[in-house]
Design a protein around this motif. Structure first.
Motif, PDB file in Angstrom:
ATOM      1  N   SER A 160     -32.750   1.037 -33.302  1.00 40.28           N
ATOM      2  CA  SER A 160     -31.644   1.832 -33.843  1.00 40.28           C
ATOM      3  C   SER A 160     -31.686   3.238 -33.260  1.00 40.28           C
ATOM      4  O   SER A 160     -32.749   3.752 -32.915  1.00 40.28           O
ATOM      5  N   PHE A 161     -30.515   3.827 -33.163  1.00 39.89           N
ATOM      6  CA  PHE A 161     -30.362   5.184 -32.643  1.00 39.89           C
ATOM      7  C   PHE A 161     -29.608   6.003 -33.670  1.00 39.89           C
ATOM      8  O   PHE A 161     -28.520   5.625 -34.100  1.00 39.89           O
ATOM      9  N   ASP A 162     -30.196   7.114 -34.082  1.00 34.54           N
ATOM     10  CA  ASP A 162     -29.581   8.011 -35.052  1.00 34.54           C
ATOM     11  C   ASP A 162     -29.079   9.247 -34.316  1.00 34.54           C
ATOM     12  O   ASP A 162     -29.867  10.032 -33.818  1.00 34.54           O
ATOM     13  N   GLY A 163     -27.761   9.408 -34.273  1.00 37.17           N
ATOM     14  CA  GLY A 163     -27.153  10.539 -33.579  1.00 37.17           C
ATOM     15  C   GLY A 163     -26.731  11.654 -34.505  1.00 37.17           C
ATOM     16  O   GLY A 163     -25.910  12.491 -34.118  1.00 37.17           O
ATOM     17  N   SER A 164     -27.285  11.692 -35.720  1.00 35.33           N
ATOM     18  CA  SER A 164     -26.838  12.695 -36.704  1.00 35.33           C
ATOM     19  C   SER A 164     -27.106  14.130 -36.265  1.00 35.33           C
ATOM     20  O   SER A 164     -26.411  15.041 -36.701  1.00 35.33           O
ATOM     21  N   SER A 165     -28.068  14.342 -35.382  1.00 28.76           N
ATOM     22  CA  SER A 165     -28.364  15.707 -34.927  1.00 28.76           C
ATOM     23  C   SER A 165     -27.592  16.085 -33.653  1.00 28.76           C
ATOM     24  O   SER A 165     -27.747  17.185 -33.146  1.00 28.76           O
ATOM     25  N   LEU A 166     -26.756  15.168 -33.164  1.00 29.89           N
ATOM     26  CA  LEU A 166     -26.020  15.405 -31.918  1.00 29.89           C
ATOM     27  C   LEU A 166     -24.550  15.681 -32.201  1.00 29.89           C
ATOM     28  O   LEU A 166     -24.025  15.330 -33.253  1.00 29.89           O
ATOM     29  N   ASN A 167     -23.885  16.288 -31.226  1.00 35.16           N
ATOM     30  CA  ASN A 167     -22.446  16.535 -31.307  1.00 35.16           C
ATOM     31  C   ASN A 167     -21.670  15.268 -30.960  1.00 35.16           C
ATOM     32  O   ASN A 167     -22.176  14.386 -30.269  1.00 35.16           O
ATOM     33  N   SER A 168     -20.439  15.187 -31.420  1.00 35.37           N
ATOM     34  CA  SER A 168     -19.565  14.087 -31.027  1.00 35.37           C
ATOM     35  C   SER A 168     -19.411  14.076 -29.515  1.00 35.37           C
ATOM     36  O   SER A 168     -19.431  15.126 -28.872  1.00 35.37           O
ATOM     37  N   GLY A 169     -19.278  12.889 -28.950  1.00 41.45           N
ATOM     38  CA  GLY A 169     -19.075  12.799 -27.512  1.00 41.45           C
ATOM     39  C   GLY A 169     -19.574  11.502 -26.930  1.00 41.45           C
ATOM     40  O   GLY A 169     -19.973  10.577 -27.643  1.00 41.45           O
ATOM     41  N   VAL A 170     -19.547  11.441 -25.609  1.00 39.85           N
ATOM     42  CA  VAL A 170     -19.991  10.270 -24.861  1.00 39.85           C
ATOM     43  C   VAL A 170     -21.463  10.449 -24.508  1.00 39.85           C
ATOM     44  O   VAL A 170     -21.876  11.507 -24.032  1.00 39.85           O
ATOM     45  N   TYR A 171     -22.228   9.408 -24.743  1.00 40.60           N
ATOM     46  CA  TYR A 171     -23.643   9.387 -24.399  1.00 40.60           C
ATOM     47  C   TYR A 171     -23.925   8.119 -23.612  1.00 40.60           C
ATOM     48  O   TYR A 171     -23.179   7.144 -23.683  1.00 40.60           O
ATOM     49  N   PHE A 172     -24.999   8.150 -22.845  1.00 41.34           N
ATOM     50  CA  PHE A 172     -25.417   6.997 -22.051  1.00 41.34           C
ATOM     51  C   PHE A 172     -26.827   6.604 -22.460  1.00 41.34           C
ATOM     52  O   PHE A 172     -27.636   7.473 -22.788  1.00 41.34           O
ATOM     53  N   TYR A 173     -27.103   5.308 -22.459  1.00 42.05           N
ATOM     54  CA  TYR A 173     -28.467   4.857 -22.685  1.00 42.05           C
ATOM     55  C   TYR A 173     -28.875   3.978 -21.518  1.00 42.05           C
ATOM     56  O   TYR A 173     -28.097   3.178 -21.014  1.00 42.05           O
ATOM     57  N   LYS A 174     -30.114   4.181 -21.064  1.00 44.26           N
ATOM     58  CA  LYS A 174     -30.603   3.498 -19.866  1.00 44.26           C
ATOM     59  C   LYS A 174     -31.916   2.801 -20.179  1.00 44.26           C
ATOM     60  O   LYS A 174     -32.818   3.395 -20.762  1.00 44.26           O
ATOM     61  N   MET A 175     -31.983   1.531 -19.775  1.00 41.23           N
ATOM     62  CA  MET A 175     -33.211   0.744 -19.929  1.00 41.23           C
ATOM     63  C   MET A 175     -33.863   0.573 -18.569  1.00 41.23           C
ATOM     64  O   MET A 175     -33.191   0.239 -17.590  1.00 41.23           O
TER      65      MET A 175
END
Length: 117
Positions: free
Chosen positions: A87-102
């Motif tokens: 799980s990823f919690d984005g509550s501390s981040l601003n709205s917007g586009v994010y990328f995740y890389k494996m």
């Protein structure tokens, strides 16, 4: 790979994966490494990312902002072959586009996710 805690009368052993939010969904060996699209997407404030690895090895999943800055490490561990969810919690981040890389032994894939607050 374990956290031990003790009292005067007992000792507990818990896998670190339980504490950092990586859940092993299946130990069945998948046919290929894969990084799935997060769900839900768009999300507020948390989302889940599923991924599969064919063989045991080091697995890393990082989250980046639109400017390419790493904002969080979701996974940085040696895992057995199987399918997992983190799980990823984005509550501390601003709205917007994010990328995740494996990144895992000869495999690399990036996906996009949208945080809407």
């Amino acid at each position: 790979n374990y956290l031990f805690a003790g009292t005067y009368s007992s000792v507990w052993r818990r896998p670190l994966s339980e504490l950092i939010g990586i859940s092993n969904i299946s130990t069945e060996i998948p046919s290929a490494n894969s990084l799935k699209q997060n769900y839900p997407n768009p999300f507020n404030p948390s989302t889940n990312v599923k991924f599969s690895i064919v063989k045991s090895g080091d697995v890393k999943i990082f989250v980046y902002d639109i400017q390419g800055r790493e904002v969080q490490t979701l996974v940085n561990d040696r895992l057995n072959a199987g399918t997992y969810e983190v799980s990823f919690d984005g509550s501390s981040l601003n709205s917007g586009v994010y990328f995740y890389k494996m990144v895992s032994e000869g495999f690399m894939e990036t996906k996009r996710m949208i945080l809407i607050k």
